[in-house]
Design a protein around this motif. Sequence first.
Motif, PDB file in Angstrom:
ATOM      1  N   LYS A 139       6.468  47.210 -20.555  1.00  0.00           N
ATOM      2  CA  LYS A 139       6.639  46.308 -19.402  1.00  0.00           C
ATOM      3  C   LYS A 139       7.769  45.317 -19.664  1.00  0.00           C
ATOM      4  O   LYS A 139       8.602  45.059 -18.789  1.00  0.00           O
ATOM      5  N   PHE A 140       7.773  44.774 -20.874  1.00  0.00           N
ATOM      6  CA  PHE A 140       8.836  43.821 -21.203  1.00  0.00           C
ATOM      7  C   PHE A 140      10.187  44.521 -21.216  1.00  0.00           C
ATOM      8  O   PHE A 140      11.186  43.965 -20.763  1.00  0.00           O
ATOM      9  N   ARG A 141      10.224  45.730 -21.728  1.00  0.00           N
ATOM     10  CA  ARG A 141      11.472  46.490 -21.761  1.00  0.00           C
ATOM     11  C   ARG A 141      12.025  46.678 -20.348  1.00  0.00           C
ATOM     12  O   ARG A 141      13.228  46.514 -20.117  1.00  0.00           O
ATOM     13  N   ALA A 142      11.160  47.029 -19.391  1.00  0.00           N
ATOM     14  CA  ALA A 142      11.609  47.225 -18.011  1.00  0.00           C
ATOM     15  C   ALA A 142      12.145  45.925 -17.424  1.00  0.00           C
ATOM     16  O   ALA A 142      13.184  45.914 -16.747  1.00  0.00           O
ATOM     17  N   ILE A 149       8.778  32.528 -23.914  1.00  0.00           N
ATOM     18  CA  ILE A 149       9.300  31.164 -23.796  1.00  0.00           C
ATOM     19  C   ILE A 149      10.837  31.175 -23.854  1.00  0.00           C
ATOM     20  O   ILE A 149      11.449  32.161 -24.272  1.00  0.00           O
ATOM     21  N   ILE A 150      11.421  30.062 -23.432  1.00  0.00           N
ATOM     22  CA  ILE A 150      12.863  29.876 -23.537  1.00  0.00           C
ATOM     23  C   ILE A 150      13.150  29.129 -24.830  1.00  0.00           C
ATOM     24  O   ILE A 150      12.512  28.116 -25.141  1.00  0.00           O
ATOM     25  N   GLU A 191       9.994  33.933 -16.259  1.00  0.00           N
ATOM     26  CA  GLU A 191       9.202  33.936 -15.032  1.00  0.00           C
ATOM     27  C   GLU A 191       8.621  35.322 -14.737  1.00  0.00           C
ATOM     28  O   GLU A 191       7.459  35.453 -14.357  1.00  0.00           O
ATOM     29  N   LEU A 192       9.423  36.345 -14.912  1.00  0.00           N
ATOM     30  CA  LEU A 192       8.930  37.710 -14.677  1.00  0.00           C
ATOM     31  C   LEU A 192       7.839  38.066 -15.690  1.00  0.00           C
ATOM     32  O   LEU A 192       6.853  38.739 -15.349  1.00  0.00           O
ATOM     33  N   CYS A 193       7.994  37.618 -16.914  1.00  0.00           N
ATOM     34  CA  CYS A 193       6.970  37.858 -17.936  1.00  0.00           C
ATOM     35  C   CYS A 193       5.675  37.116 -17.597  1.00  0.00           C
ATOM     36  O   CYS A 193       4.574  37.657 -17.774  1.00  0.00           O
ATOM     37  N   PHE A 194       5.796  35.897 -17.110  1.00  0.00           N
ATOM     38  CA  PHE A 194       4.611  35.117 -16.739  1.00  0.00           C
ATOM     39  C   PHE A 194       3.790  35.856 -15.681  1.00  0.00           C
ATOM     40  O   PHE A 194       2.568  35.957 -15.778  1.00  0.00           O
TER      41      PHE A 194
END
Length: 333
Positions: free
Chosen positions: A63-66, A141-142, A131-134
Amino acid sequence: MKNWFVIFLVVLINSSNAQVSDFKNIDFTKADNTAKLYKGHSLEKLSVLAHKLTFNLTTDVEKFRAIYTWVCTNIKGDSNQHNKVSRARKKFKNDSLSYVEWNNHFKKIAFKKLRNQKKTMCTGYAYLIKELCFIADIECIIVDGYGRSFETNVEKLENLNHSWNAVKLDNKWYVCDATWSSGYMMNKSFFISDYNDGYFLTDPILFAKNHIPLQKKWFLNDTLKTMKFVAEPIVYGETFEHKIIPIGPKKLNTTITKNEDITFQFKSLNEIATSTISLVQISGTDKIPYKIHDVINKNEIITFKYSFKHKGLYDVHLKIKNDIVATYSIKVI
């Protein structure tokens, strides 16, 4: 003393986790194809985009990769924003409160441009990833810090100028940089889209070669957390593509005597043929090779030597195949 230093460097390199290789058994093809499927998708509703990018994938890393691939291949760097922020940092160098006030106002303009035009700078890339990860229930985090290149933060850390992300996958933190994965600026004014996978879940030792976080815990390496900044050799995007970690000379600037052997050493996280390794000087558009000797490739550590026959100041470059991956300045006395 020299032997102890070499041992220390080898221990440091070997203690690093080869980050993306933690997922070597996962095929990212489906995630990458999902990102391609939604190329050009609107940013008006991030929840819709996040759902489309992740609903058909089973693991958090896919999911993170996408998400990461979509951001890197759909968002363009904005040189105008970068230049405005750089000028503001110089203007308010000694007035942090005024800079914060200016930056808060500028962020509203920048995020509007990101949403409407898909153009931004590092903070926008990192914000969008976060934001997309949240929305996808992935902890991210940034990280703010110093981006180091041939033109900034070379000798010392003067310019707090970059942001990237840390993401938690399978209860472990990883670092990545969507800004530098997405492409690069040509002549500081024209953005070239050129995806670089080397900044995705990067080995923390390699990542630290040009990413110095303001909060040292985001080095993700206990040894790095306690070390003081050293002006190391300059590395490039190609360094990350080839997964090359320079070891020695440790510093960007090194002084030796004429006819003395200087040892160059680096670790390659990928298999590498010694025939593809060279040390060159650049003259105009030409890359003139030096005649290196004693080339050894053992346990992923490549070592070779060279001795300068004349006094002078030399800028020399480590080259793998056709790519410059590290630059050193050698003073011969």
